[in-house]
Design a protein around this motif. Structure first.
Motif, PDB file in Angstrom:
ATOM      1  N   GLY A   1       0.593  -0.917   0.181  1.00 46.97           N
ATOM      2  CA  GLY A   1       0.119   0.442   0.089  1.00 46.97           C
ATOM      3  C   GLY A   1       0.599   1.116  -0.003  1.00 46.97           C
ATOM      4  N   PHE A   2       0.298   2.369  -0.514  1.00 46.78           N
ATOM      5  CA  PHE A   2       1.248   4.168  -0.714  1.00 46.78           C
ATOM      6  C   PHE A   2       0.822   4.430   0.123  1.00 46.78           C
ATOM      7  CE2 PHE A   2       3.149   6.769  -2.031  1.00 46.78           C
ATOM      8  CZ  PHE A   2       4.452   6.846  -2.419  1.00 46.78           C
ATOM      9  N   HIS A   3       0.961   4.287   0.824  1.00 43.45           N
ATOM     10  CA  HIS A   3       0.399   5.943   2.348  1.00 43.45           C
ATOM     11  C   HIS A   3       0.839   7.360   2.663  1.00 43.45           C
ATOM     12  CE1 HIS A   3      -3.013   2.313   3.345  1.00 43.45           C
ATOM     13  NE2 HIS A   3      -2.531   1.837   2.726  1.00 43.45           N
ATOM     14  N   THR A   4       1.508   6.762   2.411  1.00 43.20           N
ATOM     15  CA  THR A   4       2.529   8.002   3.123  1.00 43.20           C
ATOM     16  C   THR A   4       3.861   8.426   2.171  1.00 43.20           C
ATOM     17  OG1 THR A   4       1.982   7.090   5.486  1.00 43.20           O
ATOM     18  CG2 THR A   4       4.059   9.093   5.141  1.00 43.20           C
ATOM     19  N   ASN A   5       3.318  10.131   1.949  1.00 45.71           N
ATOM     20  CA  ASN A   5       4.577  10.659   0.524  1.00 45.71           C
ATOM     21  C   ASN A   5       5.816  10.761   1.271  1.00 45.71           C
ATOM     22  OD1 ASN A   5       3.442  10.955  -1.826  1.00 45.71           O
ATOM     23  ND2 ASN A   5       1.596  11.894  -1.120  1.00 45.71           N
ATOM     24  N   PHE A   6       6.724   9.892   1.880  1.00 49.91           N
ATOM     25  CA  PHE A   6       8.172  10.302   3.327  1.00 49.91           C
ATOM     26  C   PHE A   6       9.049  10.918   2.235  1.00 49.91           C
ATOM     27  CE2 PHE A   6       6.194   6.158   5.280  1.00 49.91           C
ATOM     28  CZ  PHE A   6       5.481   6.207   6.577  1.00 49.91           C
ATOM     29  N   ASP A   7       8.570  10.832   1.334  1.00 53.94           N
ATOM     30  CA  ASP A   7      10.398  11.643   0.395  1.00 53.94           C
ATOM     31  C   ASP A   7       9.637  13.291   0.162  1.00 53.94           C
ATOM     32  OD1 ASP A   7       7.660  10.935  -1.222  1.00 53.94           O
ATOM     33  OD2 ASP A   7       8.882  11.396  -2.970  1.00 53.94           O
ATOM     34  N   ARG A   8       8.565  13.731   0.988  1.00 49.29           N
ATOM     35  CA  ARG A   8       8.220  15.125   0.006  1.00 49.29           C
ATOM     36  C   ARG A   8       8.452  15.734   1.947  1.00 49.29           C
ATOM     37  NH1 ARG A   8       2.335  15.487  -2.173  1.00 49.29           N
ATOM     38  NH2 ARG A   8       2.677  14.891  -4.559  1.00 49.29           N
ATOM     39  N   TYR A   9       7.635  14.545   3.100  1.00 47.43           N
ATOM     40  CA  TYR A   9       8.252  14.654   4.572  1.00 47.43           C
ATOM     41  C   TYR A   9       9.854  15.064   4.798  1.00 47.43           C
ATOM     42  CZ  TYR A   9       3.812  12.321   6.432  1.00 47.43           C
ATOM     43  OH  TYR A   9       2.592  12.611   6.764  1.00 47.43           O
TER      44      TYR A   9
ATOM     45  N   MET B   1      -1.301  -0.624  -4.218  1.00 47.68           N
ATOM     46  CA  MET B   1      -2.875  -0.255  -3.587  1.00 47.68           C
ATOM     47  C   MET B   1      -2.688   1.163  -3.574  1.00 47.68           C
ATOM     48  SD  MET B   1      -4.788  -3.233  -2.091  1.00 47.68           S
ATOM     49  CE  MET B   1      -4.213  -5.329  -2.349  1.00 47.68           C
ATOM     50  N   VAL B   2      -3.654   2.592  -4.196  1.00 48.39           N
ATOM     51  CA  VAL B   2      -3.134   3.679  -3.674  1.00 48.39           C
ATOM     52  C   VAL B   2      -4.833   4.422  -3.697  1.00 48.39           C
ATOM     53  CG1 VAL B   2      -0.895   4.028  -5.300  1.00 48.39           C
ATOM     54  CG2 VAL B   2      -3.255   4.566  -5.986  1.00 48.39           C
TER      55      VAL B   2
ATOM     56  N   ALA C   1      -2.497   7.223  -8.833  1.00 46.39           N
ATOM     57  CA  ALA C   1      -2.237   6.109  -9.559  1.00 46.39           C
ATOM     58  C   ALA C   1      -1.488   5.894 -10.909  1.00 46.39           C
ATOM     59  CB  ALA C   1      -3.466   5.274 -10.356  1.00 46.39           C
ATOM     60  N   ALA C   2      -1.921   7.689 -11.573  1.00 46.09           N
ATOM     61  CA  ALA C   2      -1.474   8.230 -12.320  1.00 46.09           C
ATOM     62  C   ALA C   2       0.389   8.767 -12.422  1.00 46.09           C
ATOM     63  CB  ALA C   2      -2.083   9.314 -13.246  1.00 46.09           C
ATOM     64  N   ASP C   3       0.565   8.796 -11.358  1.00 49.90           N
ATOM     65  CA  ASP C   3       1.462   9.837 -10.347  1.00 49.90           C
ATOM     66  C   ASP C   3       2.842   8.988 -10.952  1.00 49.90           C
ATOM     67  OD1 ASP C   3       0.759  12.097 -10.409  1.00 49.90           O
ATOM     68  OD2 ASP C   3       0.896  12.717  -8.565  1.00 49.90           O
TER      69      ASP C   3
ATOM     70  N   VAL D   1       0.171  -0.788 -10.546  1.00 49.46           N
ATOM     71  CA  VAL D   1      -0.760   0.073  -9.373  1.00 49.46           C
ATOM     72  C   VAL D   1      -2.248   0.224 -10.027  1.00 49.46           C
ATOM     73  CG1 VAL D   1      -1.157   2.739  -8.826  1.00 49.46           C
ATOM     74  CG2 VAL D   1       1.522   1.848 -10.139  1.00 49.46           C
ATOM     75  N   ARG D   2      -2.882  -0.340  -8.632  1.00 48.75           N
ATOM     76  CA  ARG D   2      -4.080  -0.198  -8.440  1.00 48.75           C
ATOM     77  C   ARG D   2      -5.247   0.778  -7.375  1.00 48.75           C
ATOM     78  NH1 ARG D   2      -2.904  -2.593 -12.321  1.00 48.75           N
ATOM     79  NH2 ARG D   2      -3.397  -4.800 -12.678  1.00 48.75           N
ATOM     80  N   VAL D   3      -6.027   1.408  -8.257  1.00 48.71           N
ATOM     81  CA  VAL D   3      -7.274   2.286  -7.376  1.00 48.71           C
ATOM     82  C   VAL D   3      -7.737   1.360  -6.131  1.00 48.71           C
ATOM     83  CG1 VAL D   3      -7.979   4.274  -7.186  1.00 48.71           C
ATOM     84  CG2 VAL D   3      -7.021   4.436  -8.569  1.00 48.71           C
ATOM     85  N   VAL D   4      -7.898   1.407  -4.716  1.00 48.58           N
ATOM     86  CA  VAL D   4      -8.598   0.893  -3.811  1.00 48.58           C
ATOM     87  C   VAL D   4      -9.379   1.618  -3.504  1.00 48.58           C
ATOM     88  CG1 VAL D   4      -8.881   0.070  -1.595  1.00 48.58           C
ATOM     89  CG2 VAL D   4      -7.329  -1.111  -3.378  1.00 48.58           C
ATOM     90  N   GLY D   5      -9.134   3.348  -2.873  1.00 45.38           N
ATOM     91  CA  GLY D   5     -10.283   4.335  -2.404  1.00 45.38           C
ATOM     92  C   GLY D   5      -9.638   4.199  -0.884  1.00 45.38           C
TER      93      GLY D   5
END
Length: 384
Positions: free
Chosen positions: A116-124, A152-153, A159-161, A170-174
Motif C-alpha cells: 500500500g502507498f499511504h504516505t509521501n515520506f520523500d516529501r516529509y 494499492m493507492v 495512481a497516475a503519478d 498500481v491499483r486504485v482501491v480508494g
C-alpha cells in the motif's frame, strides 16, 4: 474461497493516524468477509503482548513522533513462521525496515505480496531539514513497490503519478468514510459554548497531526485573516504532534482540544462551521472526507482526497496547490459568507460523500488481492 492474509504494518489501532485507521478498517472488513487475517506490527509498549491474530515485533521510536515506532527487520522470524503456515498473500502497508524484510521474505518463499502507498515520506524530508535526502527516499520507496505484485493507492491522481514514474501494477482501491459516525446531527450548542464561540459566531476547525509537513503555518495565517473580518471567530485544533506545544505557546486565544476519537471526534467536526486543511503532503487525507460527511465545507489545496471529493464553490473550496494568496482569499470568502451559503455548502458536502463507504473499499481490496495472487506464478520461487 476464504483467504489467509498477513498484514505487515508499522502502525495499527489504537494508534491514532490515518494509516492506522485505514488498515484497521481493511483488517476488520476482510475478517467480516470470512477471511483469516493476521497482523505483524511493532510492539506498542512494554505491556503489549499481542493476541492470536496480532503479533508485535521489535521496533524503535520514530524520530519526531513520540508514541510511534518503526519495525526492525524480521526476515528470519517471518520465514520460519511462513514455512510452518504459508499465507495466501502478504500485504505490506508501510515501507520501513520491517516492510522491506517482509517483501524480501515473501518473494524468497514464492508467496504473493502486495503493498500500500499511504504516505509521501520523500516529501516529509523537506520539512525536517533533510531535503537533500528526498531523491534517495523516493528511490527507496519506488524500489520497494516495484518488488510487489500490486501497489494499492487511494486516488486516481496518485495512481497516475506512480505509473508515470515507472511503477507497474498500481491499483486504485480508494478510501471510505463512516457516514453514520460522522453526521451533521451531532452538532452541539454546548460544545460551541465551551469553545467560546458566541451566538452567531464562527467556529473554524483543524483536525489532524500537528507537524511541520501539515503546513500549519498557513492555518495560523488563514485564521488571523479571518479574525480581521470576523472578530467573533474561534479556531479549534483537534489532534497532537511535535508542533503542538509551540502552537499552544503562540496562541493562547485558540482552543486546543487534544486527540479526539469516535463520537467525541464526530461531535467536534459537526459543531464547527468550516474546515481549514492546507496540507500538500497527503496521499489521501481521511480528515477531508470525515469533515465533509459531518457537513463541513472544506478549504483545501487541489491535491489528494480534496481534488477528488471537493467541487469548488459547490461543496467546499479548492485552490491551486501552493498558491498561498489564493488560499487566504478563499478563507476570507468563507468567513464573509452568510449562514445560508455556508449551510448550502455543508449540505452539498454531506450529500456528495454519502456513496463512499468502507464496504466497497474492502471489496475492492479483496479483488486486487485475488488478482495479485493469480498473477504471481503460484509455486515459483522469486529472486529476493
Amino acid at each position: 474461497m476464504s483467504l489467509d492474509i498477513v498484514f505487515v504494518t508499522e502502525t495499527f489501532p489504537p494508534e491514532v493516524n490515518g494509516v492506522a485507521m485505514t488498515v484497521g478498517r481493511l483488517v476488520d472488513g476482510m475478517r467480516q468477509r470470512g477471511h483469516r487475517v493476521s497482523v505483524i506490527r511493532p510492539r506498542q509498549g512494554a505491556a503489549d503482548t499481542g493476541s492470536e491474530f496480532e503479533q508485535p515485533v521489535s521496533g524503535l521510536p520514530l524520530p519526531g513522533y513520540p508514541g510511534l515506532r518503526f519495525g526492525l527487520p524480521a526476515g528470519r522470524m517471518l520465514a520460519r513462521q511462513w514455512r510452518l503456515r504459508r499465507p495466501d498473500l502478504v500485504h505490506v502497508v508501510t515501507e520501513g525496515p520491517l516492510g522491506w524484510s517482509a517483501v524480501s521474505t515473501a518473494r524468497r518463499l514464492g508467496i504473493p505480496v502486495t503493498s500500500g502507498f499511504h504516505t509521501n515520506f520523500d516529501r516529509y524530508s523537506v520539512h525536517y531539514g533533510v531535503g537533500w535526502l528526498r531523491p534517495a527516499v523516493a528511490a527507496y520507496l519506488r524500489t520497494l513497490h516495484r518488488r510487489t505484485q500490486a501497489t494499492m493507492v487511494p486516488t486516481e491522481a496518485l495512481a497516475a503519478d506512480l505509473a508515470g514514474e515507472g511503477l507497474s501494477g498500481v491499483r486504485v482501491v480508494g478510501r471510505g468514510v463512516d457516514t453514520q459516525l460522522f453526521d451533521p446531527t451531532r452538532r452541539s450548542a454546548l460544545l460551541r459554548q465551551a469553545w467560546g464561540v458566541p451566538e452567531g459566531g464562527l467556529a473554524c476547525l483543524y483536525v489532524g497531526r500537528m507537524a511541520a509537513e501539515k503546513n500549519l503555518a498557513l492555518v495560523e495565517k488563514s485564521f488571523a485573516a479571518i479574525q480581521s473580518v470576523r472578530p467573533d471567530a474561534r479556531l479549534i485544533w483537534v489532534g497532537d504532534g511535535p508542533a503542538a506545544a509551540a502552537l499552544r505557546l503562540r496562541h493562547d486565544d485558540h482552543c486546543f482540544a487534544g486527540v479526539r476519537l469516535g463520537e467525541s471526534l464526530a461531535t467536534h467536526y459537526a459543531s464547527a462551521d468550516f474546515f481549514l486543511f492546507p496540507s500538500l503532503s497527503e496521499t489521501y487525507g481521511n480528515v477531508v472526507a470525515e469533515a465533509m460527511a459531518s457537513g463541513l465545507p472544506v478549504l483545501a489545496y487541489r491535491s489528494a482526497a480534496a481534488a477528488e471529493l471537493i467541487r469548488d464553490g459547490l461543496n467546499g473550496r479548492l485552490v491551486s496547490p501552493g498558491d498561498e494568496t489564493q488560499y487566504l482569499e478563499s478563507a476570507l470568502d468563507l468567513a464573509r459568507a452568510g449562514p445560508l451559503l455556508l449551510s448550502e455548502l455543508a449540505a452539498a458536502a454531506r450529500l456528495s460523500i454519502m456513496p463512499r463507504n468502507w464496504a466497497s473499499v474492502v471489496e475492492r481490496f479483496e479483488s486486487v488481492a485475488r488478482e495479485a495472487m493469480g498473477s504471481s506464478g503460484a509455486g515459483l520461487i522469486c529472486p529476493a
